[in-house]
Write a protein that holds these residues in place. Structure first.
Motif, PDB file in Angstrom:
ATOM      1  N   GLN A 153       0.809  -1.216   0.000  1.00  0.00           N
ATOM      2  CA  GLN A 153       0.000   0.000   0.000  1.00  0.00           C
ATOM      3  C   GLN A 153       0.841   1.265   0.000  1.00  0.00           C
ATOM      4  OE1 GLN A 153      -2.794  -0.138   3.263  1.00  0.00           O
ATOM      5  NE2 GLN A 153      -4.354  -1.118   1.997  1.00  0.00           N
ATOM      6  N   GLU A 154       1.866   1.314   0.798  1.00  0.00           N
ATOM      7  CA  GLU A 154       2.651   2.543   0.911  1.00  0.00           C
ATOM      8  C   GLU A 154       3.425   2.824  -0.381  1.00  0.00           C
ATOM      9  OE1 GLU A 154       4.891   2.562   4.536  1.00  0.00           O
ATOM     10  OE2 GLU A 154       3.077   2.540   5.770  1.00  0.00           O
ATOM     11  N   LYS A 158       2.917   6.159  -2.751  1.00  0.00           N
ATOM     12  CA  LYS A 158       4.042   6.965  -3.214  1.00  0.00           C
ATOM     13  C   LYS A 158       4.039   7.113  -4.736  1.00  0.00           C
ATOM     14  CE  LYS A 158       7.243   6.035   0.610  1.00  0.00           C
ATOM     15  NZ  LYS A 158       8.507   5.363   1.016  1.00  0.00           N
ATOM     16  N   ALA A 211      -2.300   3.842   6.217  1.00  0.00           N
ATOM     17  CA  ALA A 211      -1.345   4.087   5.122  1.00  0.00           C
ATOM     18  C   ALA A 211      -1.567   5.467   4.516  1.00  0.00           C
ATOM     19  CB  ALA A 211      -1.499   3.009   4.054  1.00  0.00           C
ATOM     20  N   ARG A 214      -0.171   8.193   6.691  1.00  0.00           N
ATOM     21  CA  ARG A 214       1.292   8.270   6.648  1.00  0.00           C
ATOM     22  C   ARG A 214       1.796   8.869   5.335  1.00  0.00           C
ATOM     23  NH1 ARG A 214       0.832   3.107   9.333  1.00  0.00           N
ATOM     24  NH2 ARG A 214       0.935   2.041   7.317  1.00  0.00           N
ATOM     25  N   GLY A 215       0.904   9.129   4.399  1.00  0.00           N
ATOM     26  CA  GLY A 215       1.296   9.708   3.125  1.00  0.00           C
ATOM     27  C   GLY A 215       1.777  11.140   3.276  1.00  0.00           C
TER      28      GLY A 215
END
Length: 244
Positions: A153-154, A158, A211, A214-215
């Motif tokens: 996911q991360e 990105k 997630a 945290r972006g």
């Protein structure tokens, strides 16, 4: 509780043994990739009926992110059968991305039914790796019911962030894990292994909002809700958009 979940998981796996056997023999994934678009075509009709108001609300300000031409350059990742096309404003320039090439013929049908859009191209690629898309080239990126099956996911977020122009927006509508103490979460856990195999990697217990939080977004508009869906197991949802 963990032991009970494991016992129920085992019982469900026994019932679904033929699918696990086909997966072990390397035959299921190929079959699933071919059949999944047909399944999603039917699911889309039901989901859109039940979630139409929520989708209209979600996409109501898409036009605010139009570029200098006055048209929105939009990329949909995990476009599937084109479930969101009818909710996009006229003139949208659409680039579609999906890792499953078997969706293409369904996508072409949806494009033909939505003449208010300008179709650009269909790219077969995972959302985590889209070298065909230039940096800062999209006004809007959309994914709905996709992040549940994304392996990283991360990395996906990105990559999506990379292709968005500064000030552009990422729209999402995703089913997520239920409250940990709820019966719904119990069944999400119990069904998880079989569900993932049957539904092309879909994970019922994803805490996708973490997630997104945290972006690197400048602003995140995220709402938790119980979606008005017939399938209770996927009613926990997050809906919203984030700006770069």
């Amino acid at each position: 509780m963990a032991l009970t979940v494991s016992i129920v998981q085992l019982a469900i796996s026994v019932i679904a043994f033929p699918i696990f056997l086909l997966h072990f023999l390397g035959l299921w994934d190929r079959t699933c990739k071919k059949l999944f678009p047909y399944f999603m075509e039917q699911v889309t009709k039901s989901y859109n009926r039940e979630m139409s108001a929520k989708k209209q609300e979600l996409f109501s300000n898409l036009q605010d992110f139009a570029g200098s031409s006055g048209k929105v350059t939009l990329m949909e990742i995990g476009c599937g059968t084109g479930a969101n096309f009818k909710f996009y404003p006229p003139g949208c320039r659409i680039t579609c991305v999906d890792p499953n090439p078997n969706f293409e013929k369904f996508l072409i049908k949806s494009i033909a039914e939505n003449q208010h859009l300008q179709f650009e191209r269909f790219i077969v690629a995972p959302g985590e790796d889209m070298p065909q898309i230039a940096d800062n080239s999209m006004d809007v990126v959309v994914c709905t019911l996709v992040l549940c099956s994304v392996e990283q996911q991360e990395k996906f977020i990105k990559e999506m962030y990379r292709v968005l122009r500064p000030g552009g927006a990422f729209y999402f509508m995703e089913h997520v894990a239920a409250e940990p103490s709820s019966w719904n979460f119990f069944w999400q856990q119990a069904l998880k292994p079989t569900w993932q195999l049957m539904f092309d990697g879909c994970d019922l217990t994803r805490e996708t909002w973490k997630a997104l939080e945290r972006g690197s977004f400048s602003k995140l508009n995220l709402q938790h809700l119980q979606a008005p869906l017939s399938w209770k197991i996927i009613r926990p949802h997050i809906v919203g958009y984030a700006t770069k």
